[in-house]
Design an enzyme around this catalytic site. Sequence first.
Site, mmCIF file in Angstrom:
data_model
loop_
_atom_site.group_PDB
_atom_site.id
_atom_site.type_symbol
_atom_site.label_atom_id
_atom_site.label_comp_id
_atom_site.label_asym_id
_atom_site.label_seq_id
_atom_site.Cartn_x
_atom_site.Cartn_y
_atom_site.Cartn_z
ATOM 1 C CG ASP A 11 -31.453 28.927 111.949
ATOM 2 O OD1 ASP A 11 -31.408 30.118 112.248
ATOM 3 O OD2 ASP A 11 -32.521 28.328 111.675
ATOM 4 C CD GLU A 112 -31.774 29.597 116.469
ATOM 5 O OE1 GLU A 112 -30.850 29.873 117.260
ATOM 6 O OE2 GLU A 112 -32.648 30.401 116.144
HETATM 7 P P1 TTP Z 1 -36.841 30.992 112.279
HETATM 8 O O1 TTP Z 1 -35.578 30.198 112.414
HETATM 9 O O2 TTP Z 1 -36.831 32.412 112.681
HETATM 10 O O3 TTP Z 1 -37.321 30.984 110.771
HETATM 11 P P2 TTP Z 1 -37.389 29.839 109.697
HETATM 12 O O4 TTP Z 1 -36.752 28.583 110.174
HETATM 13 O O5 TTP Z 1 -38.812 29.714 109.279
HETATM 14 O O6 TTP Z 1 -36.605 30.463 108.506
HETATM 15 P P3 TTP Z 1 -35.042 30.663 108.313
HETATM 16 O O7 TTP Z 1 -34.718 29.866 107.083
HETATM 17 O O8 TTP Z 1 -34.877 32.130 108.088
HETATM 18 O O9 TTP Z 1 -34.353 30.146 109.525
HETATM 19 O O10 TTP Z 1 -37.989 30.277 113.061
HETATM 20 C C1 TTP Z 1 -38.092 28.874 113.205
HETATM 21 C C2 TTP Z 1 -39.537 28.435 113.239
HETATM 22 O O11 TTP Z 1 -40.210 29.084 114.310
HETATM 23 C C3 TTP Z 1 -40.285 28.846 111.980
HETATM 24 O O12 TTP Z 1 -40.223 27.871 110.956
HETATM 25 C C4 TTP Z 1 -41.677 29.059 112.485
HETATM 26 C C5 TTP Z 1 -41.519 29.445 113.925
HETATM 27 N N1 TTP Z 1 -41.755 30.892 114.073
HETATM 28 C C6 TTP Z 1 -43.024 31.315 114.404
HETATM 29 O O13 TTP Z 1 -43.930 30.522 114.603
HETATM 30 N N2 TTP Z 1 -43.235 32.671 114.518
HETATM 31 C C7 TTP Z 1 -42.264 33.601 114.299
HETATM 32 O O14 TTP Z 1 -42.535 34.786 114.413
HETATM 33 C C8 TTP Z 1 -40.948 33.144 113.948
HETATM 34 C C9 TTP Z 1 -39.843 34.130 113.694
HETATM 35 C C10 TTP Z 1 -40.749 31.793 113.846
HETATM 36 CA CA CA Z 2 -34.658 28.511 111.124
#
Ligand code: TTP
Ligand code: CA
Length: 369
Positions: A11, A112
């Site tokens: 991730d 992911e």
């Molecule tokens: P995530 O993997 O949920 O979050 P993240 O990578 O920003 O943070 P983490 O370190 O907790 O993994 O989401 C991946 C990408 O998807 C994120 O960078 C931006 C996008 N995204 C959105 O655009 N809207 C949302 O509501 C979420 C949850 C993510």
């Molecule tokens: Ca992420």
Amino acid sequence: MLISRVIIHVDFDYFYAQCEARENPSLKDKPVVVCVYSGRSEDSGAVATANYAARKYGVKSGIPIVQAKRKLRDVDAAFLPVNFDLYDRVSENIMTILRQYAERFEQVGIDEAFLDVTPKVEGDFAKATQLALEIQNQIVAKERITVSMGVGPNKLVAKIAAGRQKPFGMTVVRPEEVEAFLNPLPVNELLGVGRKTTIAMEEMGVKTVGDLAGFDLDRLLKRFGKVLGMYFHNSARGIDASPVQERGVAESISHIPTLKEDTRDLDTILEEAYKICGDVYKRAGELKFGFKTVTVQLILHDMSTLSKSRTFETPIENLETLKASVKELFQKLLADMPVELKARRIGVKISNFSSARQAQKHLTEYTER
Ligand code: TTP
Ligand code: CA
């Protein structure tokens, strides 16, 4: 001897924000908030994601930009618009690295992936840990992006493990550790246990995964139905046989109907073409694909084909743009077609898919929750 599967879940950390910080080192120590501006008024829209410095102030995915600005009003923070082209590019590069290490590979969304590395490490979790570290460092060296990793005997455990230590974390759960690892976690860590289900489970006295694992199966099936109830029961025990599977990605979507009669009349062709536009556009929407390339075709009696395409810089955002582009392309194509010829069939094809839409959809889902 039966060896356990070894699955790695990767991730990417605060992904959009990390991409931005990579491109612009002055952002490194600042709170960074990546925003989807709706364009309605200056600050209307929602936060796509924020880096960890911004999260300390309570800024997170899905909250209104206005609210994020309020939380960070006394801080030197950067608010940036989304740049999907950048994130798509970085994502593709990292996925290419990951794919090389996996016997089986499954990309999930933009940031992911699951890797089945069982044969490579001969089912050995110590070797798998080494491999995961190597991959993690490889990604930093080549792409200057940190990712978090979970190693487990199946996708369920690997995914939860990857979320335990972030950023740049690594959590390894051996088969004999699964129960102790899962039991204390809140039930909503399990895939499919959302807000409503969490409340329903709480009413049944089930708060942790361990509570759920020990819960009377008959009562669980009565409450949630056979399929879902059984799924919860197995998940809580860390049982998940689902394979790591390449997700089929179509390369193009096209329709090529036969016209009622042969023609070279633009309006007749467009009448049919616009219907196809609606169909392929809908299909792309269902698959959550954005697309950048439009191709139109005229197929003649002898099956010879004339075609023209156009590639846009950013994914096509609406049906009207697609139709306008199709019209323009058919106009050009007809102008090039020798006057004595008529088309028997026409085609519209969209291709050059990107995941931008997927990310946007993600956002809407999140904000509506
Ligand atoms: P995530 O993997 O949920 O979050 P993240 O990578 O920003 O943070 P983490 O370190 O907790 O993994 O989401 C991946 C990408 O998807 C994120 O960078 C931006 C996008 N995204 C959105 O655009 N809207 C949302 O509501 C979420 C949850 C993510
Ligand atoms: Ca992420």
